[in-house]
Scaffold this motif. Structure first.
Motif, PDB file in Angstrom:
ATOM      1  N   ILE A  45       7.485  -6.874   7.071  1.00  0.00           N
ATOM      2  CA  ILE A  45       6.200  -7.498   6.751  1.00  0.00           C
ATOM      3  C   ILE A  45       5.092  -6.910   7.627  1.00  0.00           C
ATOM      4  O   ILE A  45       3.991  -6.613   7.151  1.00  0.00           O
ATOM      5  N   ALA A  46       5.390  -6.722   8.919  1.00  0.00           N
ATOM      6  CA  ALA A  46       4.408  -6.140   9.835  1.00  0.00           C
ATOM      7  C   ALA A  46       4.008  -4.734   9.386  1.00  0.00           C
ATOM      8  O   ALA A  46       2.828  -4.356   9.437  1.00  0.00           O
ATOM      9  N   SER A  47       4.969  -3.963   8.915  1.00  0.00           N
ATOM     10  CA  SER A  47       4.661  -2.599   8.472  1.00  0.00           C
ATOM     11  C   SER A  47       3.867  -2.612   7.171  1.00  0.00           C
ATOM     12  O   SER A  47       2.984  -1.770   6.958  1.00  0.00           O
ATOM     13  N   GLU A  48       4.144  -3.586   6.306  1.00  0.00           N
ATOM     14  CA  GLU A  48       3.363  -3.734   5.074  1.00  0.00           C
ATOM     15  C   GLU A  48       1.897  -4.014   5.409  1.00  0.00           C
ATOM     16  O   GLU A  48       0.986  -3.403   4.838  1.00  0.00           O
ATOM     17  N   LEU A  49       1.667  -4.918   6.356  1.00  0.00           N
ATOM     18  CA  LEU A  49       0.300  -5.263   6.744  1.00  0.00           C
ATOM     19  C   LEU A  49      -0.413  -4.070   7.368  1.00  0.00           C
ATOM     20  O   LEU A  49      -1.598  -3.821   7.089  1.00  0.00           O
ATOM     21  N   ASP A  50       0.285  -3.317   8.198  1.00  0.00           N
ATOM     22  CA  ASP A  50      -0.319  -2.143   8.843  1.00  0.00           C
ATOM     23  C   ASP A  50      -0.746  -1.111   7.795  1.00  0.00           C
ATOM     24  O   ASP A  50      -1.835  -0.530   7.883  1.00  0.00           O
ATOM     25  N   TRP A  51       0.083  -0.887   6.805  1.00  0.00           N
ATOM     26  CA  TRP A  51      -0.193   0.072   5.729  1.00  0.00           C
ATOM     27  C   TRP A  51      -1.393  -0.386   4.908  1.00  0.00           C
ATOM     28  O   TRP A  51      -2.279   0.407   4.593  1.00  0.00           O
ATOM     29  N   ILE A  52      -1.460  -1.672   4.584  1.00  0.00           N
ATOM     30  CA  ILE A  52      -2.586  -2.210   3.813  1.00  0.00           C
ATOM     31  C   ILE A  52      -3.892  -2.051   4.591  1.00  0.00           C
ATOM     32  O   ILE A  52      -4.921  -1.645   4.031  1.00  0.00           O
ATOM     33  N   ILE A  53      -3.853  -2.384   5.873  1.00  0.00           N
ATOM     34  CA  ILE A  53      -5.059  -2.293   6.698  1.00  0.00           C
ATOM     35  C   ILE A  53      -5.525  -0.840   6.785  1.00  0.00           C
ATOM     36  O   ILE A  53      -6.727  -0.550   6.685  1.00  0.00           O
ATOM     37  N   TYR A  54      -4.597   0.076   6.945  1.00  0.00           N
ATOM     38  CA  TYR A  54      -4.956   1.501   6.987  1.00  0.00           C
ATOM     39  C   TYR A  54      -5.635   1.929   5.687  1.00  0.00           C
ATOM     40  O   TYR A  54      -6.674   2.601   5.706  1.00  0.00           O
ATOM     41  N   LEU A  55      -5.062   1.550   4.551  1.00  0.00           N
ATOM     42  CA  LEU A  55      -5.644   1.934   3.265  1.00  0.00           C
ATOM     43  C   LEU A  55      -7.037   1.329   3.096  1.00  0.00           C
ATOM     44  O   LEU A  55      -7.962   1.993   2.614  1.00  0.00           O
ATOM     45  N   SER A  56      -7.192   0.072   3.500  1.00  0.00           N
ATOM     46  CA  SER A  56      -8.490  -0.579   3.385  1.00  0.00           C
ATOM     47  C   SER A  56      -9.528   0.118   4.268  1.00  0.00           C
ATOM     48  O   SER A  56     -10.650   0.401   3.825  1.00  0.00           O
ATOM     49  N   GLU A  57      -9.156   0.406   5.495  1.00  0.00           N
ATOM     50  CA  GLU A  57     -10.080   1.060   6.421  1.00  0.00           C
ATOM     51  C   GLU A  57     -10.402   2.484   5.976  1.00  0.00           C
ATOM     52  O   GLU A  57     -11.410   3.062   6.401  1.00  0.00           O
ATOM     53  N   SER A  58      -9.562   3.032   5.092  1.00  0.00           N
ATOM     54  CA  SER A  58      -9.790   4.377   4.555  1.00  0.00           C
ATOM     55  C   SER A  58     -10.568   4.347   3.246  1.00  0.00           C
ATOM     56  O   SER A  58     -10.767   5.385   2.621  1.00  0.00           O
ATOM     57  N   GLY A  59     -10.990   3.144   2.828  1.00  0.00           N
ATOM     58  CA  GLY A  59     -11.847   3.025   1.656  1.00  0.00           C
ATOM     59  C   GLY A  59     -11.178   2.591   0.375  1.00  0.00           C
ATOM     60  O   GLY A  59     -11.831   2.510  -0.666  1.00  0.00           O
ATOM     61  N   MET A  60      -9.871   2.261   0.420  1.00  0.00           N
ATOM     62  CA  MET A  60      -9.182   1.808  -0.780  1.00  0.00           C
ATOM     63  C   MET A  60      -9.532   0.355  -1.084  1.00  0.00           C
ATOM     64  O   MET A  60      -9.746  -0.456  -0.165  1.00  0.00           O
ATOM     65  N   ASN A  61      -9.589   0.016  -2.379  1.00  0.00           N
ATOM     66  CA  ASN A  61      -9.807  -1.379  -2.790  1.00  0.00           C
ATOM     67  C   ASN A  61      -8.468  -2.113  -2.795  1.00  0.00           C
ATOM     68  O   ASN A  61      -7.695  -2.018  -3.749  1.00  0.00           O
ATOM     69  N   VAL A  62      -8.191  -2.810  -1.718  1.00  0.00           N
ATOM     70  CA  VAL A  62      -6.956  -3.579  -1.595  1.00  0.00           C
ATOM     71  C   VAL A  62      -7.310  -4.993  -1.146  1.00  0.00           C
ATOM     72  O   VAL A  62      -8.387  -5.237  -0.594  1.00  0.00           O
TER      73      VAL A  62
END
Length: 325
Positions: free
Chosen positions: A59-76
């Motif tokens: 779960i922690a790794s899922e959250l880290d991946w989502i945050i990275y994508l969001s900070e990179s400009g993805m709509n998540v």
């Protein structure tokens, strides 16, 4: 529909994100574990992860991946902190733990596959562009916490713990694993993927996709992520229309994809192989993780029996050549 989340976990988890149990409405999740939470003060999504089924590190790794994508400009859909300023909470019922995470409520709505104003070449192009962007960003992804390790494609329990009762299917599964192990894992073809970006895992909002459900994200081959999209998109059309639909879908999708990321043609030519693999993976996944109640549903039984028959008879997912450039 029965919840797998007990009432005590529901109540405690809801309170940690500022809502009451009565504010919760079940909206889905493979394990019936995703709830919309609406009150006078807040509107969000709360996901419950029983520790008997989910690991905290995952779960922690899922959250880290989502945050990275969001900070990179993805709509998540971005994670929301609890009243304790935590991204992940844990609640207990006696000795049974359950992890709880809150997310923004996505803007937009599911695509209407019956509406040609939504389900069309323009959407497929945007869909491809979105997945291409994920794969491009994947090449630069490094977890913020060095202790976070997202699992590789073959570390799921389907590969390690599942007992296969059907010897024929077991052999086919082992053959696929053997072939996959031969594939190269270079940065241009292998990295973090969504793993399940079908049309029920995003909303359409102002002609853009808002993505959610990254729980299955893993290190895998990019072309498999593309095949997953194709596999599930084809399921919304009948056999008579499939060839024409696939031609339109693939051409539009790949045009969008290639604006963000480029895959060599030899990878794209492996799409039929990965479609076949996805069919077997889906059968094993559903057979393993669906509850007895879910598997006893007549429609689900019929679907699994059809999949099993196709797999045993080596019936290809598609029986025509894909229009791959």
């Amino acid at each position: 529909m029965n919840y797998i989340i007990n009432r005590r976990h529901l109540r405690k988890g809801a309170s940690l994100f500022g809502v009451n149990e009565s504010d919760l409405k079940l909206i889905g999740g493979f394990s019936n574990n995703v709830f919309a939470a609406n009150s006078d003060k807040v509107s969000l999504i709360i996901k419950y992860y029983p520790s008997s089924m989910y690991k905290r590190d995952s779960i922690a790794s899922e959250l880290d991946w989502i945050i990275y994508l969001s900070e990179s400009g993805m709509n998540v859909t971005f994670p929301i902190v609890s009243i304790n300023n935590k991204l992940m909470e844990v609640v207990f019922n006696k000795d049974e733990a359950c992890y709880v995470v809150g997310f923004e409520k996505a803007k937009g709505a599911f695509v209407n596959v019956s509406n040609h104003k939504e389900w069309n070449a323009s959407l497929f192009y945007t869909w491809g562009k979105t997945l291409g962007n994920i794969h491009r960003l994947s090449k630069f992804y490094q977890p913020k916490d060095p202790n976070i390790i997202r699992k590789a494609w073959n570390k799921d329990t389907l590969f390690t713990d599942v007992i296969h009762n059907n010897e024929l299917i077991k052999q086919k599964w082992e053959n696929f694993i053997c072939e996959l192990n031969k594939l190269p894992k270079n940065i241009n073809g292998y990295g973090m993927i969504h793993h399940d970006l079908h049309h029920k895992n995003f909303y359409l909002y102002q002609n853009e996709l808002v993505l959610f459900d990254f729980g299955d994200s893993t290190y895998h081959w990019f072309v498999y992520d593309i095949a997953v999209v194709f596999y599930h998109a084809m399921q919304v059309v009948g056999d008579r229309r499939k060839k024409d639909f696939v031609s339109t879908f693939i051409r539009s999708f790949l045009r969008g994809y290639e604006t963000e990321n480029q895959l060599q043609s030899d990878w794209l030519l492996r799409i039929p192989f990965f479609l076949h693999y996805r069919q077997l993976y889906s059968y094993l996944y559903l057979s393993t993780y669906l509850t007895n109640e879910q598997q006893s549903d007549v429609k689900i039984q019929q679907y699994l029996n059809r999949l099993k028959s196709k797999i045993e008879k080596d019936i290809p997912v598609i029986d025509f050549r894909l229009p791959i450039p």
